[in-house]
Design a protein around this motif. Structure first.
Motif, short mmCIF file in Angstrom:
data_model
loop_
_atom_site.label_atom_id
_atom_site.label_comp_id
_atom_site.label_asym_id
_atom_site.label_seq_id
_atom_site.Cartn_x
_atom_site.Cartn_y
_atom_site.Cartn_z
N VAL A 121 0.87 -1.17 0.00
CA VAL A 121 0.00 0.00 0.00
C VAL A 121 0.90 1.20 0.00
N GLU A 122 0.30 2.37 -0.04
CA GLU A 122 1.11 3.57 -0.03
C GLU A 122 1.83 3.67 1.31
N LEU A 123 3.13 3.89 1.24
CA LEU A 123 3.94 3.89 2.45
C LEU A 123 3.47 4.93 3.44
N GLU A 124 2.96 6.03 2.94
CA GLU A 124 2.51 7.09 3.84
C GLU A 124 1.44 6.56 4.77
N LEU A 759 -8.29 7.42 -1.76
CA LEU A 759 -9.24 6.79 -0.85
C LEU A 759 -8.61 6.61 0.53
N ASP A 760 -9.47 6.57 1.52
CA ASP A 760 -9.04 6.31 2.88
C ASP A 760 -8.41 4.92 2.92
N PRO A 761 -7.21 4.79 3.46
CA PRO A 761 -6.55 3.47 3.48
C PRO A 761 -7.32 2.42 4.28
N VAL A 762 -8.25 2.85 5.12
CA VAL A 762 -9.00 1.87 5.88
C VAL A 762 -9.86 1.00 4.96
N LEU A 763 -10.10 1.49 3.73
CA LEU A 763 -10.91 0.73 2.77
C LEU A 763 -10.09 -0.24 1.95
N ASP A 764 -8.77 -0.19 2.07
CA ASP A 764 -7.92 -1.04 1.23
C ASP A 764 -8.28 -2.52 1.32
N PRO A 765 -8.48 -3.08 2.52
CA PRO A 765 -8.85 -4.50 2.57
C PRO A 765 -10.15 -4.79 1.84
N LEU A 766 -11.09 -3.87 1.90
CA LEU A 766 -12.37 -4.07 1.22
C LEU A 766 -12.20 -3.96 -0.28
N ILE A 767 -11.49 -2.92 -0.73
CA ILE A 767 -11.31 -2.74 -2.17
C ILE A 767 -10.54 -3.92 -2.76
N GLY A 768 -9.51 -4.37 -2.03
CA GLY A 768 -8.70 -5.47 -2.53
C GLY A 768 -9.24 -6.85 -2.23
N LYS A 769 -10.40 -6.92 -1.55
CA LYS A 769 -11.00 -8.21 -1.15
C LYS A 769 -9.99 -9.07 -0.40
N HIS A 803 -7.46 10.82 -11.70
CA HIS A 803 -6.18 10.12 -11.84
C HIS A 803 -6.03 9.19 -10.64
N TYR A 804 -6.50 7.96 -10.83
CA TYR A 804 -6.40 6.96 -9.77
C TYR A 804 -5.09 6.20 -9.91
N LYS A 805 -4.49 5.92 -8.81
CA LYS A 805 -3.19 5.26 -8.82
C LYS A 805 -3.32 3.80 -9.23
N PRO A 806 -2.24 3.20 -9.69
CA PRO A 806 -2.31 1.82 -10.18
C PRO A 806 -2.84 0.85 -9.13
N GLU A 807 -2.54 1.10 -7.84
CA GLU A 807 -3.01 0.19 -6.81
C GLU A 807 -4.52 0.07 -6.83
N LEU A 808 -5.18 1.20 -6.97
CA LEU A 808 -6.64 1.18 -6.98
C LEU A 808 -7.17 0.62 -8.30
N GLN A 809 -6.54 0.99 -9.40
CA GLN A 809 -7.01 0.51 -10.69
C GLN A 809 -6.82 -1.00 -10.82
N ALA A 810 -5.83 -1.53 -10.12
CA ALA A 810 -5.62 -2.97 -10.16
C ALA A 810 -6.71 -3.71 -9.40
N GLN A 811 -7.29 -3.05 -8.40
CA GLN A 811 -8.29 -3.70 -7.57
C GLN A 811 -9.71 -3.44 -8.05
N CYS A 812 -9.88 -2.48 -8.92
CA CYS A 812 -11.21 -2.13 -9.42
C CYS A 812 -11.22 -2.17 -10.95
N THR A 813 -12.40 -2.22 -11.48
CA THR A 813 -12.57 -2.10 -12.92
C THR A 813 -13.11 -0.71 -13.21
N LEU A 814 -12.29 0.12 -13.82
CA LEU A 814 -12.73 1.47 -14.17
C LEU A 814 -13.68 1.41 -15.36
N ILE A 815 -14.81 2.08 -15.25
CA ILE A 815 -15.81 2.09 -16.31
C ILE A 815 -16.13 3.54 -16.62
#
Length: 1728
Positions: A121-124, A759-769, A803-815
């Motif tokens: 995830v983002e180091l920050e 996005l709030d990093p707290v959602l990362d587990p949900l977005i990434g399943k 401009h969504y970062k690759p991490e998010l685009q990898a976990q979602c399908t942009l439409i």
């Protein structure tokens, strides 16, 4: 797959330069770090004294594309004897502290090695919460040790004791320090850290530079983009176990998958270049592609097999139908024989039954006759009985009275009566009457005396019995006759008699009632007798009837026996008949079914055959579809089509072995059907293809969909599709996480709307399943919640270009749900037809919905037909209900198909009528997309589709009515276009209005085919051939280069030759004042409008703004050029609670005065607290929120000033406005103001606010006329009349107004107007007028000098910082404030004399009628001054319009040069040509005497060396940085950016000379300077003519001239000055320098021209902006010898920027007053 696709670990130098996310062909070891808090980890590593050798155990993994390295590192073998038990700690993003505690605890334990892995995830997000936790306690490890040593828990105590034992085992004492050192050693030995970074963006790069220790404390491993071989290898591995993919195709499928991934990468780069949209693909995307392919192939294969099985079953049933029909026919023959036998038996019985039935019928008739007779008799008897009973009822009271009378008699009172010797009067008559009644047989006794009465009553008992048993029905007539006299006696009254004797009264009453009874009885008696006779007759009849019924009963019993036999026979007959009929009916049904399904039989057979073919093409079809779903969602329609048709399909046909696919495969048809699409359309999904594709991607993607939906059409469909089951949340709302957790647990569908870019990093587990506990739970923050597989998540953003970062685009399908032009056109067509022909549109809507319903119903019917047929048993024809249902289904389907065909014809007719209005919808759609692109000019220009629809509807309502459709459509087009134009220009700056009008005109004409794409591209792109010399005097080299380029195009062939051959004609054209209104010379006059513009841009670029205005006027109408000032009240009418008004601020303008003025007229003021005026900043946000709430509730107005000052509060403001608009008071209004950002990247205003608001710009007036009116508007008639010297005051006030307009508007001419910009304002004017009034009142005469000094040096001069500008200001005042003006002899401008004594309105009228047309002459400038200004304006116009044009897709297979490649190319070119530095030792060795000129040469060489050194050093360092051998610093990054943009780097510019050139021209100029300097230092002889512009410091050379003369003549330097004599020669005419002074060349004159014959200044020649001066002879003289007559003190500047680049003052000869050249801004320039 191991680590085969990753680069090996090495110790690397950091490269912090390029963004490899944008350029995938990165150098071998380039990488980027992402977030800066790393210093905390470094501090930790340094505190525990990890040596460089040991630091190799800490590995920093940098991920280019979301690689899951956590899994990788969990399996690494470190070589430790305990590596098999290595402990991996993944630090949680939201709650890292517990993980770190476990980490250090584990690291201190001897068996395992602890590996710290920050998940990718983002180091920050990791460092911000966790590492400050480490550093918060200054010595985390010490705190850790103390905490554990004092921990009360048993486990901690046990661990502490264990540590003590281990310390003792080393031979040391278990002291605190020893334990601490032991702990540190153990941690140092076992601790490993793996940090996973993403390199996208510059934030990490910038921050990481602040903490360089990360380089020395880590080993960098760059995870490159997967190469083609890795992609093929990975896909082959996963596809190896895929059951439904033939083994022979796996290699081809793998290659195609790899090609798809890489081709999307290439297309993403083109997408970014053309459309400035970011799309990333990652290995996770590729793995998702494989997974989706596997899933879809399995599902579709099973679905296909099920369809084949159903169809084959149906076909089998139809094939066996004939055999079953033959069997049924044989069965029917047997049934018919048996049926005939049963018919004969039944016929025999029926004859017997008929005979018996006749008998019974006859007897029944007799019985019926008797019954009728009995009934008549019974009716008569009943009637008579009723009459008798009624009469008897009448007699009953008399009888009762008689009885009651007898009851009053008893033995005692009768005895008493009898005892009377002489009866009272009337008693004897009573007894006589009794004697008459008791007379036997009617023989009336004659003796009825009292005595006889006594005898009668002698025996009382007997007498009473006679009375009681008296035969009251049979009284003799004589008795009646004789009793009558008694009754007629009035005294014969019981009441009268009672007074005499009670017994007598009773007898009296009895007599009366007995007679009354008898009288009634006499009437009843005949009736009673008649009744009796009737009863006797009835009894006889009933007896006869009973006999007949008895006989009938006997006959019926016999008939019943016969009927039973007959019924039995008949039942047998009916059974056989029904069996036969059933068999015949079944045969008929079978024949009908076979006939009815014959078409289906053929179609199903064809379908089965096609499905068997599809089995072979299914792997290829699904492959293409899976690629479509996985990759194309982010792209627009053209890119999707190019990917499919140009990149993917060709490879499928070339790959070996070939992957079979369906011909003309449509992903839509494979993934869905018409019925599903129809259902979506009914739910509100737009019917265009792209929207359908988006819906398919959304419903089939494995990843969570993230829809880009700026027009909110996608979210509208989603909300309609899911209805109340959809849970809608926003991340900025309270308890949003709680709502999410509850929905996840319950398995609901959640829509998160209005996502930001991060996005709030707290959602990362949900977005990434990222599921835990075998997929049963999910960890959000520090809480684990149960995960329901039914849960669905849909993400939504209304950002137009996020401009969504690759991490998010990898976990979602942009439409990309952005509305398409075709789709919007259809929607607007519906709206315009609804307004124009509501009946037509309603019918169209109903038909469309009906058609969609039909499609759905047909699908259901066909499915039902197949289902019934497939699920039927073996002998399904015996199931009549099933066969009839099948037939009914087929009939219904046929009926619907006929209705569909009929509706299709009707729909076609409607469409034909609707198409008449399509041009209006097409124009509106085109205009919206033009509006939608305006944000490229300025991000503040944001317009929503919702607001556009409102303007569109209002335009339809306002358009001129006309019964003829064609004229009505034309009126609609005109009104819509102009309404949109007014709506848009109201919110545009003046400089952008012409750009918008031009873009609109070009696009409208292009849509109508009136402008060719090639011509338009030529006009906008306008190529110029470089390095050409114009052979024509009046055409510049740059313009000639444009003409040469045009001449190579067919439409302009030989233009250059015609110009050379017809110089006179073209000169007349070019030098006329308004060439745009003239026809082109010769054969060129027939060119089209756009072609004329192209030629004119080449010849007169300065007139292109006027030419464009004329072009727009001719093609669109004059109103599009003139513009229209919309009154603020009109804008207010268009506003509403949800539509605020947004003022775009400009300096010197306060638009909120209009709000206050309108509010005052409508009753909204601050005094009555209905107007809330909040100036934001300094903690006013809460005040503003309260004001908004109150205003929304009570219908007030709110003014929010300067919202750009509260950047952090703006998202909250957007939400507040949106929430409060719902259900707000109708009078509620919000007015906002803000300044636009100076740069697009600084734009902060929320998109939602800008889109929903009515934007209004307020700018200062432009032009002399507008400025003069505005200046005069600051005063009134009272102001003009307030001075005692009214004439002088009015004249001077008007001159001051003109002066103010001049100094304010002169700024538009740039540095030729003012050396530096100054904020002149109306306050300066009003104060000056006040001073004027005071001075005129205080002095008898006009104090001209005093006033000019006050105005020029204090009021206006107080702003001025440049001496030359101060001189200009004074000169203006000397010209405008002059005693001649009082006599009417002063001209403020050419052809504009000072006005006479007028009133206030007269001055305004004078301005309108007498002021000349706007031109530089009004400001004292030459028209050439406007040429530069207008040329720059026109260049900006065409450049901006070009950028707004739809991007040409071009050849997608072409090579796109990357930023780094271009920079590297420029770098190499500069280094290749860069000369060596001067050898100062050799140079100084050549010189014996250091004259002033030699010193200047030395200084120039040193400065040149310094510049060349910094250029060479910085370029070499950047080159090493590109190679990964040096860390790229911020300075290197800035250098790279400057090289890419063709700008002179700042680090070079500060060490170089002043210049306004671009990098290419600047470097060429540098080489020329170097060459000039080399020539000079060769022998240190002053050149014959010195290129003054070639010096770093030209002042030094000019000073050297004075020094040389002063030394030679032994004069003091401070008494020397330079004399400037302009020669008539060029530099080539000089072969040697003068004995004194120097010849200089390379000077340009701006604002005037030089008359070489007369050696004086003259007016500029038209279009000759910077004429080159002849060689100037400069020599030093003493000040007292300097001439001052007929000279203009001309400043010399290094560049056109003037102000900060002043060099010297040269005196030039002139016959005109110097004031003329001062006002004209005449100056000498060293570089243009």
């Amino acid at each position: 797959m191991g680590l085969s696709m990753f680069s090996k670990e090495k110790h690397l130098k950091l490269h912090l330069g390029s963004e490899c996310s944008k350029s995938r062909n990165c150098y071998s070891r380039k990488f980027l770090l992402e977030h800066s808090r790393t210093s905390y980890i470094l501090t930790l590593l340094q505190r525990i004294n990890i040596t460089p050798h040991q630091r190799t155990s800490g590995v920093v993994r940098l991920i280019n594309r979301q690689v899951d390295v956590t899994r990788t590192y969990s399996g690494l073998n470190t070589g430790s004897p305990h590596s098999s038990a290595e402990c991996l700690f993944t630090v949680a993003v939201a709650a890292p502290h517990r993980s770190l505690d476990l980490l250090f605890t584990g690291a201190a334990e001897p068996p395992p090695q602890a590996v710290l892995s920050a998940a990718p995830v983002e180091l920050e997000h990791f460092l911000l919460p966790s590492l400050p936790y480490i550093v918060a306690n200054r010595k985390y490890l010490e705190s850790y040790s103390l905490a554990h040593s004092h921990s009360p828990s048993s486990s901690s105590v046990s661990a502490h004791k264990q540590n003590d034992i281990q310390v003792k085992s080393t031979g040391q004492q278990d002291t605190r320090d020893n334990c601490w050192r032991f702990f540190i050693d153990r941690v140092r030995k076992n601790l490993k850290m793996v940090l996973c970074f993403s390199p996208v963006g510059s934030a990490l790069r910038v921050r990481a530079r602040q903490f360089p220790a990360i380089i020395s404390c880590t080993t960098i491993d760059w995870f490159h983009e997967w190469p083609q071989e890795a992609l093929v290898s990975v896909s082959e591995t996963f596809l190896g176990s895929l059951e439904y993919l033939p083994e022979s195709l796996r290699g081809s499928v793998s290659k195609f998958m790899a090609h798809v991934h890489t081709s999307v990468n290439d297309m993403s780069r083109l997408y970014l270049t053309n459309d400035r949209r970011y799309n990333y693909t990652t290995p996770k995307t590729f793995l998702g592609f494989i997974s989706l392919y596997t899933k879809l192939l399995s599902a579709k294969h099973q679905e296909l097999q099920a369809k084949i099985e159903r169809l084959q079953n149906g076909l089998q049933k139809l094939r066996t139908t004939s055999t079953q029909v033959d069997e049924l026919k044989a069965k029917l023959a047997v049934q018919e024989v048996e049926l005939q036998k049963k018919n004969d038996e039944a016929d025999k019985l029926i004859r017997i039954v008929e005979a018996e039935t006749a008998k019974v019928s006859k007897e029944n008739e007799t019985a019926n006759d008797e019954k009728r007779k009995v009934a008549i008799i019974e009716a008569e008897v009943a009637k008579r009985r009723k009459e008798c009973e009624e009469d008897l009822v009448k007699a009953e009271p008399a009888l009762v009275a008689a009885k009651e009378a007898l009851n009053t008699l008893n033995k005692a009172n009768l005895t008493e009566l009898k005892s009377f010797g002489s009866p009272p009067s009337g008693v004897d008559r009573v007894t006589a009457a009794v004697m008459v009644l008791l007379a036997p047989n009617g023989k009336i006794p004659k003796d009825r005396s009292w005595k006889a009465a006594k005898v009668m009553m002698a025996k009382v008992d007997q007498f009473l019995d006679q009375l009681i048993n008296y035969d009251k029905e049979n009284i003799h007539p004589d008795i009646i006759k004789n009793i009558q006299p008694y009754l007629d006696d009035n005294e014969f009254n019981p009441d009268f008699i009672r007074s005499k004797s009670v017994a007598a009264a009773g007898l009296c009453s009895w007599v009366i009632n007995i007679i009354s009874y008898y009288e009634v009885y006499c009437d009843v008696e005949p009736k009673r007798r008649a009744l009796e006779d009737a009863n006797n007759e009835l009894a006889a009849a009933q007896n006869r009837l009973t006999a007949i019924i008895s006989k009938i009963k006997s006959l019926e019993e016999q008939l019943a026996r016969l009927q039973a036999e007959f019924d039995k026979a008949t039942a047998e007959k009916m059974r056989c008949e029904e069996e036969a009929n059933s068999t015949a009916h079944t045969i008929a049904l079978a024949n009908r079914l076979v006939g009815g399904l014959s078409s289906e039989k053929i179609r199903w057979a064809e379908a089965v055959a096609q499905m068997h073919i599809s089995e072979k093409t299914l792997p290829g079809d699904i492959l293409l579809v899976a690629a479509f779903i996985s990759y194309v969602g982010c792209f627009t329609k053209h890119y999707r089509r190019d990917l499919m048709d140009k990149l993917w399909l060709p490879l499928l046909q070339k790959v070996n072995p070939v992957i079979p696919i369906t011909h003309n495969l449509d992903p839509i048809k494979l993934l869905t059907d018409d019925a599903t699409i129809a259902g979506w359309n009914n739910e509100g999904l737009p019917s265009d293809r792209m929207s359908t594709e988006n819906a398919i991607i959304l419903t089939n993607s494995d990843r969570w969909p993230l829809i880009i939906d700026p027009q909110l059409q996608g979210i509208k469909w989603i909300k309609a599709r899911y209805g109340e089951q959809l849970i809608v949340v926003r991340l900025d709302q309270k308890n949003s996480i709680d709502v999410l957790e509850a929905a996840i647990t319950r398995g609901e569908t959640v829509l998160i709307e209005n996502l930001p870019e991060s996005l709030d990093p707290v959602l990362d587990p949900l977005i990434g399943k990222n599921l835990i506990k075998r997929g049963r739970a999910l960890k959000i923050g520090d809480r684990e919640i149960e995960y329901n597989d039914a849960f669905q998540l849909i993400l939504h953003t209304k950002l137009a270009n996020p401009h969504y970062k690759p991490e998010l685009q990898a976990q979602c399908t942009l439409i990309n749900f952005t509305v398409t032009r075709d789709g919007l056109e259809d929607q607007l067509l519906a709206e315009v037809v609804k307004a124009e022909r509501p009946d037509l549109e309603e019918l169209k809507y109903n038909l469309t919905k009906q058609q969609n319903d039909f499609k759905i119903q047909l699908k259901h019917l066909e499915d039902d037909l197949l289902s019934r047929l497939s699920s039927a048993g073996g002998n399904f024809l015996g199931d009549t209900a099933l066969v009839e249902n099948l037939e009914h289904t087929k009939a219904t389907a046929q009926e619907i198909q006929e209705k569909v065909a009929e509706a299709r014809n009707t729909s076609a007719q409607i469409d034909e009528a609707r198409e008449l209005y399509r041009p209006a919808a097409a124009r509106a759609s085109l205009l919206y997309f033009i509006l939608n692109d305006l944000h490229k000019i300025n991000p503040i220009y944001q317009f929503s589709l919702k607001a556009f629809r409102v303007v569109f509807q209002q335009a339809i309502e306002r358009s001129e009515a006309n019964d003829e459709v064609r004229l009505r459509v034309n009126a609609l087009i005109d009104t819509i276009t102009y309404s949109v134009f007014l709506y848009t220009t109201r919110g545009l700056f003046e400089k952008d209005k012409l750009i918008f009008a031009a873009q609109m005109t070009f696009q409208v004409l292009a849509s109508q085919g009136e402008v060719g794409a090639i011509e338009l591209d030529l006009l906008l792109r306008f190529p110029i051939q470089p390095n050409v010399v114009s052979p024509i005097e009046f055409i510049t080299n740059n313009n000639w280069g444009a003409i040469r380029s045009l001449s190579q195009v067919d439409e302009f062939r030989n233009l250059d030759r015609d110009l050379e051959n017809s110089v006179k004609r073209w000169r007349m054209y070019c030098e006329c004042e308004a060439p745009e209104k003239e026809k082109l010379p010769g054969e060129w006059k027939g060119k089209s409008d756009v072609q004329r513009l192209v030629i004119m841009r080449a010849l007169r670029p300065d007139r292109m703004t006027h030419a464009m205005q004329l072009f727009i006027e001719e093609r669109m109408g004059r109103k599009y050029v003139e513009g229209e000032n919309i009154d603020f009240s009109q804008s207010y009418e268009e506003s509403g609670p949800s539509t605020p008004i947004f003022f775009i601020l400009s300096p010197g303008v306060d638009p909120l005065k209009d709000v206050e003025r309108l509010g005052y007229s409508l009753g909204y003021t601050c005094e009555n607290r209905r107007l809330h005026n909040v100036s934001l900043g300094q903690g006013q946000e809460k005040v503003a929120e309260e004001a908004i709430q109150i205003a929304a509730r009570e219908g007030h107005w709110v003014i929010l000033q300067n919202i750009h000052l509260v950047r952090q509060w703006l998202p909250r403001l957007e939400k507040k406005l949106e929430v409060n608009a719902d259900g707000a008071h109708q009078e509620y209004r919000v007015f906002m103001s803000a300044e636009p950002a100076s740069k697009p990247e600084n734009h902060i205003l929320p998109q939602g606010i800008l889109e929903s608001a009515i934007k209004i710009t307020n700018e200062p007036p432009r032009g002399m006329q507008a400025n003069l009116h505005k200046a005069l508007n600051n005063f009134t008639q009272e102001t003009l009349e307030m001075c005692s010297k009214e004439a002088e005051f009015k004249s001077l006030l008007f001159s001051l107004c003109y002066f103010h307009a001049c100094v304010a508007e002169r700024r538009k001419f740039g540095s030729q107007g003012w050396n530096r910009p100054y904020p002149f304002n109306t306050g300066d004017l009003t104060i000056s007028v006040n001073v004027l009034f005071n001075y005129l009142e205080a002095n008898s005469k006009v104090p001209w000098e005093d006033l000019r000094y006050l105005f020029g040096e204090i009021m206006y001069g107080g702003h001025i910082t440049d001496d030359w500008d101060r001189r200009l200001c004074r000169t203006y005042l000397e010209e405008f404030l002059h005693p001649d003006q009082l006599d009417g002899e002063l001209n403020l401008a050419p052809s504009f004399p000072a006005p006479p004594n007028l009133d206030y309105s007269g001055y305004h009228s004078y301005i309108d009628t007498c002021l000349p047309q706007e031109s530089p002459h009004l400001y004292g400038l030459h028209p050439n001054a406007e040429i530069g200004f207008l040329t720059m304006t026109s260049e900006h116009l065409f450049k901006t319009v070009f950028e707004l044009q739809p991007r040409d897709m071009g050849n997608t297979s072409g090579v796109v040069i990357t930023r780094e490649d271009k920079v590297k190319q420029t770098l190499d070119e500069i280094l290749e040509k860069l000369p060596e530095e001067f050898n100062m030792a050799d140079i100084t060795g050549k010189v014996e005497e250091r004259t002033p000129y030699v010193v200047v040469a030395f200084q120039e060489c040193e400065r040149m060396n310094l510049l060349i050194r910094i250029i060479r050093t910085s370029l070499k360092e950047l080159d090493l940085g590109f190679k990964g051998e040096l860390k790229i610093t911020s300075a290197m990054e800035e250098l790279s950016g400057a090289l890419f943009l063709d700008q002179v780097p700042e680090s070079w510019a500060v060490r170089a000379y002043a210049s306004t050139l671009g990098l290419t021209s600047w470097y060429a100029d540098l080489l020329l300077r170097m060459k000039e300097l080399e020539t000079w230092v060769g022998d240190f002889q002053v050149p014959p003519s010195v290129w003054l512009a070639g010096f770093f410091n030209p002042q030094s050379f000019l000073t050297a001239i004075m020094q040389s003369t002063a030394r030679k003549c032994e004069l003091p330097l401070d008494q020397m000055c330079l004399q400037c004599d302009v020669t008539k020669k060029n530099k080539e005419d000089f072969t040697s320098p003068p004995r004194e002074g120097a010849y200089v060349h390379g000077l340009f004159l701006e604002g005037a021209s030089w008359d070489n014959d007369n050696s004086i200044l003259i007016d500029s020649r038209l279009k000759e902006l910077h004429p080159l001066m002849p060689v100037i002879f400069i020599k030093a003289i003493t000040v007292d010898k300097a001439e001052s007559r007929n000279l203009y003190e001309c400043p010399l500047y290094k560049t056109r920027e003037r102000g900060p680049h002043y060099v010297w003052t040269f005196s030039l000869k002139t016959k005109e007053k110097p004031a003329k050249w001062i006002l004209a801004g005449v100056a000498l320039l060293l570089q243009v």
